[in-house]
Design a protein around this motif. Sequence first.
Motif, mmCIF file in Angstrom:
data_model
loop_
_atom_site.group_PDB
_atom_site.id
_atom_site.type_symbol
_atom_site.label_atom_id
_atom_site.label_comp_id
_atom_site.label_asym_id
_atom_site.label_seq_id
_atom_site.Cartn_x
_atom_site.Cartn_y
_atom_site.Cartn_z
ATOM 1 N N ARG A 123 0.850 -1.182 0.000
ATOM 2 C CA ARG A 123 0.000 0.000 0.000
ATOM 3 C C ARG A 123 0.887 1.235 0.000
ATOM 4 N NH1 ARG A 123 -2.938 -1.877 5.347
ATOM 5 N NH2 ARG A 123 -0.743 -2.361 5.685
ATOM 6 N N PRO A 124 0.382 2.384 -0.489
ATOM 7 C CA PRO A 124 1.215 3.593 -0.529
ATOM 8 C C PRO A 124 1.796 3.975 0.822
ATOM 9 C CG PRO A 124 -0.747 3.903 -1.859
ATOM 10 C CD PRO A 124 -0.918 2.578 -1.152
ATOM 11 N N ARG A 125 1.046 3.744 1.905
ATOM 12 C CA ARG A 125 1.551 4.142 3.223
ATOM 13 C C ARG A 125 2.787 3.335 3.630
ATOM 14 N NH1 ARG A 125 -3.311 1.906 7.122
ATOM 15 N NH2 ARG A 125 -2.879 -0.321 6.952
ATOM 16 N N ASP A 126 3.002 2.164 3.005
ATOM 17 C CA ASP A 126 4.178 1.361 3.330
ATOM 18 C C ASP A 126 5.473 2.009 2.869
ATOM 19 O OD1 ASP A 126 2.490 -0.518 4.422
ATOM 20 O OD2 ASP A 126 2.370 -1.725 2.598
ATOM 21 N N VAL A 127 5.370 3.036 1.995
ATOM 22 C CA VAL A 127 6.575 3.685 1.488
ATOM 23 C C VAL A 127 7.023 4.824 2.404
ATOM 24 C CG1 VAL A 127 5.571 5.553 0.096
ATOM 25 C CG2 VAL A 127 7.613 4.384 -0.718
ATOM 26 N N LEU A 128 6.214 5.179 3.399
ATOM 27 C CA LEU A 128 6.548 6.328 4.259
ATOM 28 C C LEU A 128 7.862 6.141 5.022
ATOM 29 C CD1 LEU A 128 2.976 7.177 5.589
ATOM 30 C CD2 LEU A 128 4.321 8.394 3.872
ATOM 31 N N PRO A 129 8.169 4.938 5.575
ATOM 32 C CA PRO A 129 9.491 4.783 6.199
ATOM 33 C C PRO A 129 10.640 5.044 5.228
ATOM 34 C CG PRO A 129 8.046 2.991 6.870
ATOM 35 C CD PRO A 129 7.320 3.742 5.783
ATOM 36 N N ALA A 130 10.471 4.678 3.953
ATOM 37 C CA ALA A 130 11.518 4.935 2.963
ATOM 38 C C ALA A 130 11.679 6.431 2.722
ATOM 39 C CB ALA A 130 11.195 4.218 1.654
ATOM 40 N N PHE B 15 2.649 18.545 1.100
ATOM 41 C CA PHE B 15 2.896 18.509 -0.338
ATOM 42 C C PHE B 15 1.720 17.809 -1.010
ATOM 43 C CE2 PHE B 15 6.916 18.833 1.755
ATOM 44 C CZ PHE B 15 7.665 19.681 0.953
ATOM 45 N N PRO B 16 1.054 18.481 -1.974
ATOM 46 C CA PRO B 16 -0.086 17.839 -2.641
ATOM 47 C C PRO B 16 0.374 16.692 -3.535
ATOM 48 C CG PRO B 16 0.421 19.940 -3.674
ATOM 49 C CD PRO B 16 1.290 19.847 -2.456
ATOM 50 N N LEU B 17 -0.425 15.644 -3.586
ATOM 51 C CA LEU B 17 -0.169 14.497 -4.457
ATOM 52 C C LEU B 17 -1.170 14.562 -5.607
ATOM 53 C CD1 LEU B 17 0.224 11.730 -1.718
ATOM 54 C CD2 LEU B 17 2.035 12.995 -2.880
ATOM 55 N N ARG B 18 -0.652 14.599 -6.839
ATOM 56 C CA ARG B 18 -1.511 14.791 -8.003
ATOM 57 C C ARG B 18 -1.392 13.622 -8.962
ATOM 58 N NH1 ARG B 18 -3.276 20.021 -8.025
ATOM 59 N NH2 ARG B 18 -2.101 21.506 -6.736
ATOM 60 N N HIS B 19 -2.486 13.418 -9.691
ATOM 61 C CA HIS B 19 -2.499 12.428 -10.769
ATOM 62 C C HIS B 19 -3.413 12.949 -11.866
ATOM 63 C CE1 HIS B 19 -2.389 8.599 -12.840
ATOM 64 N NE2 HIS B 19 -3.716 8.647 -12.949
ATOM 65 N N GLY C 208 -4.480 13.424 -2.921
ATOM 66 C CA GLY C 208 -4.133 13.283 -1.509
ATOM 67 C C GLY C 208 -3.033 14.258 -1.129
ATOM 68 N N GLU C 209 -2.460 14.055 0.040
ATOM 69 C CA GLU C 209 -1.408 14.918 0.558
ATOM 70 C C GLU C 209 -0.288 14.073 1.165
ATOM 71 O OE1 GLU C 209 -4.014 18.818 1.998
ATOM 72 O OE2 GLU C 209 -3.354 17.319 3.450
ATOM 73 N N LEU C 210 0.939 14.532 0.979
ATOM 74 C CA LEU C 210 2.095 13.982 1.681
ATOM 75 C C LEU C 210 2.497 14.995 2.745
ATOM 76 C CD1 LEU C 210 4.444 11.974 2.068
ATOM 77 C CD2 LEU C 210 5.693 13.244 0.305
ATOM 78 N N ARG C 211 2.428 14.590 3.996
ATOM 79 C CA ARG C 211 2.773 15.476 5.105
ATOM 80 C C ARG C 211 4.068 14.991 5.733
ATOM 81 N NH1 ARG C 211 -3.307 15.522 7.879
ATOM 82 N NH2 ARG C 211 -4.390 16.479 6.086
ATOM 83 N N VAL C 212 5.020 15.903 5.920
ATOM 84 C CA VAL C 212 6.321 15.533 6.487
ATOM 85 C C VAL C 212 6.652 16.466 7.639
ATOM 86 C CG1 VAL C 212 7.167 14.594 4.306
ATOM 87 C CG2 VAL C 212 7.588 16.979 4.837
ATOM 88 N N GLY C 213 7.367 15.928 8.623
ATOM 89 C CA GLY C 213 7.777 16.711 9.771
ATOM 90 C C GLY C 213 9.102 17.420 9.529
ATOM 91 N N VAL C 214 9.195 18.639 10.021
ATOM 92 C CA VAL C 214 10.433 19.417 9.919
ATOM 93 C C VAL C 214 11.401 18.941 10.996
ATOM 94 C CG1 VAL C 214 11.414 21.739 9.999
ATOM 95 C CG2 VAL C 214 9.140 21.369 9.013
ATOM 96 N N GLY D 212 1.896 9.872 -5.690
ATOM 97 C CA GLY D 212 0.555 10.233 -6.151
ATOM 98 C C GLY D 212 -0.038 9.190 -7.069
ATOM 99 N N VAL D 213 0.780 8.666 -7.993
ATOM 100 C CA VAL D 213 0.300 7.612 -8.888
ATOM 101 C C VAL D 213 -0.099 6.372 -8.080
ATOM 102 C CG1 VAL D 213 0.965 6.055 -10.755
ATOM 103 C CG2 VAL D 213 1.656 8.452 -10.833
ATOM 104 N N ALA D 214 0.747 5.992 -7.115
ATOM 105 C CA ALA D 214 0.450 4.818 -6.299
ATOM 106 C C ALA D 214 -0.807 5.031 -5.461
ATOM 107 C CB ALA D 214 1.643 4.498 -5.398
ATOM 108 N N LEU D 215 -0.960 6.239 -4.920
ATOM 109 C CA LEU D 215 -2.148 6.522 -4.105
ATOM 110 C C LEU D 215 -3.410 6.490 -4.958
ATOM 111 C CD1 LEU D 215 -3.109 7.276 -1.280
ATOM 112 C CD2 LEU D 215 -2.848 9.670 -1.898
ATOM 113 N N HIS D 216 -3.323 7.019 -6.190
ATOM 114 C CA HIS D 216 -4.482 6.979 -7.088
ATOM 115 C C HIS D 216 -4.855 5.535 -7.422
ATOM 116 C CE1 HIS D 216 -7.242 8.119 -10.253
ATOM 117 N NE2 HIS D 216 -6.564 7.398 -11.127
ATOM 118 N N ALA D 217 -3.825 4.726 -7.723
ATOM 119 C CA ALA D 217 -4.085 3.319 -8.028
ATOM 120 C C ALA D 217 -4.703 2.603 -6.831
ATOM 121 C CB ALA D 217 -2.792 2.626 -8.458
#
Length: 684
Positions: free
Chosen positions: A377-384, A416-420, A426-432, A455-460
């Motif tokens: 799932r797209p959320r699995d890429v967040l640690p990377a 950061f907006p995620l576009r397709h 969706g949105e990618l949110r990151v901590g400073v 964004g492509v992965a989230l859309h899929a």
Amino acid sequence: MSHEGGARTVRPWLAAALAALGVAEALITVVGVLVTGLSFAAARDSFLISNATIGTVCALCGGLIAAYRPRNALGWLLLGVAVAQTATAAVTPWLARAIVAGDPRAVTWTATVYSAAWPWAVGLFLPLALLVFPDGRLPGRARWLLVPVVANGVAQVLAFSADPYPLAPVAGFAPGQVAPAWSVLAIRGVDVGVPAAITNAVLAATYLAGVVTLVVRYRRGDERTRQQVLWPLLAAVVVVVVIAGTRAVWSVAAPGTGFPVISTLAVALVPVAITIAVLRYRLLDIRLLWSRAVTYLVLTAALVATYVAVVEVVTRLLGPADGLASSVAATVVVAAAFNPFRVRLQRRVDTLFYGDRSDPVRAVASVTEHLATGADRPRDVLPAVCQALRLPWAALAVDGEPAGEAGARPALVEVFPLRHAGRTVGELRVGVRSGQARLDPSDRAVLELMALPIGVALHADTLSAAVQRSRQEIVAAREEERRRLRRDLHDGLASVLTGVAFQADTVVTLADADDRTRIAELGEDIRSGVTGALADVRRLINELHPSALHELGLVEAVRRHAQRLTRGDPAPLAFALVQDADGEVGELPAAVEVAAYRILVEALTNVARHARATRAEVDIRCTDGELVVGVRDDGPGDGAGWTAGVGLASMRERAEELGGLLCAAPTPTGGRVEARLPLARVAA
């Protein structure tokens, strides 16, 4: 008052008293230097300046930590360092004066304090501070170190107390120049060389264990612990580089003159770093400090070593007389190597603390590879994402709702907006990072690139979830329809047929009795029941698939329905088939044919009921792999009757189920409903 409450009251006063004692000892040191007239060189080489400075800094830093974090042992350990270091500094002027004056009693007691005070700081308090940093508690696996550290601290005191010439580094106080200054704790007549070497080795191992503990805490700790650990590690690196560097330069510039004692002042950076780490670890971006400090310290050391090496080589080749040639050659080599070496070194150090932000292609490739191979799932890429840029936290959001996160959320977050296909999915949110007010522009550039594949992965993933939901809805609708059919068959047809069976039995019985009147009545009842059952069966069959479609086809079935609508009394609505599509539409997939028929029937019914029109036109045609069906009327076109209701929603759902589109809206000349139903997708 409870013991805990009493301890809370006493601790601030005790911390203030110990800090004041350390500062007072430093002031006594200054007074002693002024009274005894100790020279600057003697104060420097006897470690008086270093001891007084380090002790004062530890007094202030330890007092702050003990006041604000009284349960943290670090503050109390730094206060112990302060009292021990400044005690040695305070007696140094008087020890020098007593040795020169030859006062045995004064020499004995001042030498005892000088030799027995500062080893506690170096041999016990500082090693313990490294081991318990940053929370003041020993790690579970390191508790066994407490006994050898304390025992070696005592051994250090005894080892240094056995030195009869504690001021040997000071000019005029070396062995043979002055009488021995024995400490009360000294064991005379015993060679302490080997025990001293052993205790020094254990001390070195203790400091090494402290550094290893810090590294382990960094690797296993959370973001806060890592930020804290980087502060004393940075101070330790600076201290080592300063002392080693000055010693190396000193040995070249003034060979045979001994160790540059003044460089030990750098040790005062360690308690300052510990205090910042415990009380204000977010004061600055420690990663940036590490990046710049390590880069330029290593760069400086490398350039100095290169300069010295080139000078030495050229001097050996051309002779010692040609000093200008060797200096020019060394300068040229250093100038040529400076920038390339700096760029490569800075890139390596930045990679350690900021990941691959200087190499966007590599950062995006790591995320893309993770999406392709290891992420279900797209959320699995967040640690990377966090690993690629050394970020403390990353998360996904869809329609404002969380869709997964990794790490610990900090106070500052950027989105950061995620576009397709030009649409935000969706949105990618990151901590400073701690210590930063915002992300660096290079971080933002890399994250904007990462947003594309994510964004492509989230859309899929969203489409996959929608398909799964549709499947579940289809299954649920199918089971609901089966249940309704079962209920209708059970309550209607089954009951009628059961009644018919009983009536038939009665007819047989009456026939034996020759009751013709009663037989006729039952025959009428049987005929009526069977007729009703047949009507129910036809209704169910028509609901499953309209019989008009099966018998007449789409065009003629719509024509028949329209004619029924226009036979009313009065009959204000005239019907026209704009394009007679017989022979052009041809055979259609069952699902498309049924959907088109239902849409046209509903649209015509709406016109007859709500449009206040006098004419309705129906259009049915195939074009570009689509079946296009529509209804136009000449109603007033004021929007009345176009409120979204069950009819419009039903038509739109029928079109979208087949991957088509439906447009329904008033026009200046009336109203229009048009549906486009794909043929190839349904047929496939």
